[in-house]
Design a protein around this motif. Structure first.
Motif: not given
Length: 914
Positions: A504, A507, A514, A537-538
């Motif tokens: 995460a 990203c 996210l 999320n994650p």
């Protein structure tokens, strides 16, 4: 036409059949060649067409006129292939208006329909524009279309009218635009492809310098060509060997049973020029030179041999080429792996990078359509290869590693077009701060090599990675997975919380988002995952997740509208009965695999990146490092965004007066032959030609004029205040703080400020610039700087004291499109423009668009514009105002965006003397 101070620069041009011609100004030494062309090498009909009406002259006097030396009213160019003059074009100023020139054109009979006239006229148009010519005229017979075609090929409109029993043709040189540049690009592309056919689809190959010694370059290349199954004729050339590896070796090119289309030269540098000359004389059409470290004389002689005989050249310092098409199967390189057949086109300038790329692609199983090691890039370039891949019918991914750009505008135009149909990836080399050059203004200081390259890649849609590893990581994803939506919303799914958090973070740092998962999706995930799993999320499935549960969760995420890409992170555990990659393969057999891109992070795999193969043959890229996967997804998202944007028209200012601007520049350079900085009054006049919003100002030469100017401008100032700036012609930068006095009111303060500035030690003040004080607002800078390789660059950034931070800027290469303008206004790093009051547009945005469009047009119109620095620009809700500007001019020829720029000169070893 103003006086010609310098002849047009010698330039190379590819003819329609791929032959290379050199175009240069005619000089007295060319008289015999011109007489021969006009008198003996043209048909009677050709001479009638050439010397019709106002241009009707006997060949001999015409040759004397064209080669009689520099004349201010005459410009004459010749096209040479080797020592042969194959065409001539000239224009002579007419007395009627001083801006129209009479055109004449001649092409040798044997060179008709080979594309000689168009590049000749192209160079003549450029040179004539530099000298103020706005139109060509010519008389021709009613049925003669020959004069029309070159201008049509260049995208220039041809106007015709009946006159004196024939047709009077007029071509307006001011009517060219991006359409004409695209026409030039198409014409050049056709010629490029014709010349590359002998290189990348040869029917016969000779290895000159093939060796009997195993492990040598010449032996390795010959062996790889033979073992690769080359479909054409293969010959070995070595005067000291009768046979090499079972092949007959011929002592020289003259003894070969046929003429090779391609010759691979595996010979020492000292003999390269002689072998190249022999190849040209034998009729070879393309060379690959493997030798490195040619000295200047050897390079010049090599290039001259190629130009004289019309051969295309890869290298020197190349390690070879490969073409995997079934009808060719040519592997003429000495790398350690055999390129697999496939659809990735690869071109590299560094041999080491090329070897590494081929090895990594082969290990992944990604096949290559064609591979070229460009080496020192004397001729064939990345631009040539992009055009080849665009049209070869078998390339769907392009990988480039280039360290320099011979013709950046041509590369930009080609890449912008090619990137629409296939991904183009490159390694952005040379990004370090050590590459920054000294500059005389904030604009130039902001235009670092990194900024310039970023602008090129951004405008063309090229995916620029920061390393070879990142290039391969991204290529692996684009090769096997669909693009995400432009939004770039990523879901991370892991069976271990730690690796999920790392993914995460990766990203987010790569610019991806996210998103929080919708409540219904989170609830559905909670139902299929083990107890204790986290459906945010994650997504953390916990280590207890089984294959069926994992597949169900992946399927839910892949089918959700809230997710544009999925990153699956798994670590092996003793709690599940399967290896980590098994549920991944099972997942990808469903339709979800085809809707959004998926990438895996499997920390237990040995290789940094590999493919997992699914039952239906689909490929899933799998990485060991979350950062690598995140950057690959980010590049895919950027490509999706670029493709989603429609082509954009050129950005044009509301009003321009190009003719007045050119007259101003010509006048200044006539008085200052070495160039220099414009004084404030001339600066304001030039900016006014492009409707750029300069604050009212008066140049005063003494204290008395300064007071009068302040009195006349005080009513325009903020709260009636005046700004006084010391004018020092030798200062290249904006005035230092100690040379500016602000907030002045009344005659007494103005007098005191003037005297203080004038009495400073070493001031050498030539006067003062008086301006009304501007109301406060956001301070910006905008300007133009000429990059010696890429041409003009428009820069936008923070102004005032923040201008000392070059990272706070945005830049694009000229000419700007409307999309470029929008991008510059929104991606200014670290400082979004503040919103206006009560929902009004951001301050100064309409005016800022006008400024950027005007600067772009000014840079395109005026090649002599070395630098323009508008700083600060005061942006307020009611508009935009420039309160200080610096412009520097240099005597330079027009920047030809499509001029071929070989590494070595294309002249004879003995330099021509004009």
């Amino acid at each position: 036409m103003s006086a010609i101070h310098h002849p047009p620069a010698e330039a190379e041009a590819l003819l329609a059949d791929g032959t290379t011609a050199v175009i240069r100004a005619l000089v007295p030494a060319d008289r015999d060649a011109v007489r021969d062309l006009l008198a003996a090498r043209m048909s009677e009909a050709g001479r009638r067409l050439r010397f019709l009406g106002a241009t009707r002259r006997d060949p001999l006097p015409a040759a004397d006129r064209l080669c009689g030396g520099t004349r201010p009213d005459l410009l004459a160019l010749g096209a040479w292939v080797g020592e042969e003059l194959v065409g001539e074009a000239d224009c002579e100023l007419t007395a009627a208006d001083g801006r129209t020139a009479e055109l004449s054109l001649a092409v040798a009979e044997a060179w008709h329909h080979r594309g000689v006239a168009t590049p000749l006229v192209e160079r003549l148009v450029q040179a004539a524009r530099e000298r103020g010519v706005t139109a060509f005229e010519a008389d021709t017979l009613t049925g003669n279309r020959t004069v029309h075609k070159p201008f049509s090929d260049l995208g220039l409109p041809v106007h015709r009218r009946l006159a004196r029993g024939g047709i009077r043709v007029r071509v307006s040189l001011d009517e060219s635009d991006e359409h004409s540049l695209q026409a030039v690009d198409r014409r050049g592309g056709t010629a490029d492809l014709a010349g590359l056919a002998a290189l990348l689809r040869p029917r016969s190959v000779a290895v000159v310098g093939a060796s009997r010694r195993p492990g040598s370059v010449g032996h390795t290349v010959l062996r790889k060509i033979r073992e690769g199954g080359f479909t054409g004729a293969l010959w070995a050339v070595n005067p000291y060997a009768g046979r090499i590896g079972g092949e007959i070796a011929y002592p020289g090119l003259a003894e070969l049973p046929g003429t090779p289309e391609l010759a691979v030269l595996a010979v020492p540098p000292a003999v390269v020029p002689g072998v190249a000359r022999a190849c040209g004389a034998a009729g070879v059409r393309a060379l690959v030179v493997l030798a490195s470290r040619l000295d200047a004389d050897q390079a010049r002689e090599l290039m001259y041999a190629c130009r004289r005989h019309g051969m295309r050249l890869v290298g020197p310092n190349s390690f070879g080429i490969a073409q995997t098409a079934p009808g060719v199967r040519l592997d003429a390189e000495f790398g350690g792996v055999v390129p697999l057949p496939g659809t990735a086109g690869v071109a590299v300038q560094s041999g080491g990078v090329g070897i590494a790329l081929l090895e990594r692609l082969a290990w992944l199983g990604i096949g290559v359509s064609s591979f070229v090691s460009l080496g020192d890039k004397y001729d064939v370039s990345g631009n040539d290869l992009l055009q080849w891949w665009e049209s070869d019918g078998c390339t769907d991914l392009a990988l480039l590693h280039v360290e320099s750009f011979g013709s950046p505008r041509a590369f930009s135009s080609t890449a912008r077009r090619v990137s629409r149909t296939l991904p183009v990836l490159t390694v952005d080399a040379g990004r370090s701060a050590a590459g920054r050059r000294g500059a005389a203004s904030h604009t130039a200081a902001a235009a670092t090599p990194t900024v310039t390259r970023e602008a090129l890649f951004r405008q063309t849609g090229i995916t620029a990675t920061r390393s070879v590893a990142e290039l391969v990581d991204t290529a692996a994803l684009l090769y096997a997975q669909p693009l995400p939506a432009e939004r770039g919303a990523v879901a991370v799914l892991s069976n271990a919380g730690g690796i999920g958090i790392l993914a995460a973070d990766a990203c987010a740092e790569a610019g991806l988002t996210l998103p929080t998962l919708p409540a219904d999706l989170a609830a559905a995930l909670a139902e299929v995952l083990p107890a204790g799993a986290s459906a945010v999320n994650p997504v953390d499935t916990t280590a207890e997740v089984g294959p069926a549960e994992l597949r169900a969760a992946i399927d839910l995420l892949a089918r959700s509208d809230a997710v544009d890409a999925l990153l699956l992170c798994l670590v092996p555990t003793a709690l599940t009965s399967c290896r980590a990659e098994e549920p991944v393969r099972a997942l990808l057999d469903g339709p979800a695999r085809r809707t959004i891109p998926l990438a895996a992070v499997l920390v237990s795999q040995e290789a940094p990146i590999c493919y997992l193969t699914c039952a239906d043959g689909g490929l899933l890229p799998s990485y060991t490092d979350p950062d690598a996967a995140a950057h690959a997804l980010a590049h895919a998202r950027e490509r999706a965004r670029w493709l989603a944007e429609p082509p954009s028209p050129l950005a044009e200012p509301d009003t321009v007066d190009t003719a007045a601007a050119r007259r101003l520049v010509d006048t200044f350079l006539a008085d200052h032959p070495r160039g220099g900085r414009l004084d404030p009054s001339t600066t304001a006049d030039l900016l006014d030609c492009y409707n750029l919003p300069m604050s009212a100002s008066i140049m005063a030469v003494d204290e008395y004029e300064t007071v009068l100017a302040a009195q006349s401008l005080s009513r325009l100032g903020h709260d009636g205040a005046i700004v006084l700036k010391a004018y020092r012609p030798e200062s290249a930068r904006s005035p230092a703080q100690d040379a500016v006095r602000t907030g002045l009111r009344g005659d007494a303060q103005v007098r005191a400020a003037y005297r203080e500035l004038a009495d400073r030690p070493g001031a050498r003040m030539a006067g003062a610039v008086v301006q009304p004080m501007a109301a406060p607002g956001l301070e910006l800078l905008a300007g133009v700087v000429q990059d010696p390789v890429f041409g003009p660059l428009v820069v936008l950034g923070l102004g005032g004291t923040a201008a000392d931070h070059p990272d706070a800027r945005s830049a694009r290469l000229v000419p700007l499109t409307e999309r470029d303008l929008a991008g510059m206004l929104t991606d200014l790093p670290g400082t979004p423009l503040p919103p206006g009051r009560s929902g009004s547009p951001p301050p100064g945005l309409p005016g800022l668009r006008q400024v950027l469009a005007g600067l772009s047009r000014m840079a395109a119109d005026l090649p002599q514009l070395a630098e323009a620095d508008l700083n600060p620009l005061i942006a307020r809700p009611d508009g935009l105002l420039c309160v200080d500007a610096r412009i520097r001019l240099e005597p330079r020829p027009s920047f030809d965006p499509y001029l071929r720029r070989p590494h070595a000169p294309a002249t004879t070893p003995e330099a021509r003397q004009p």
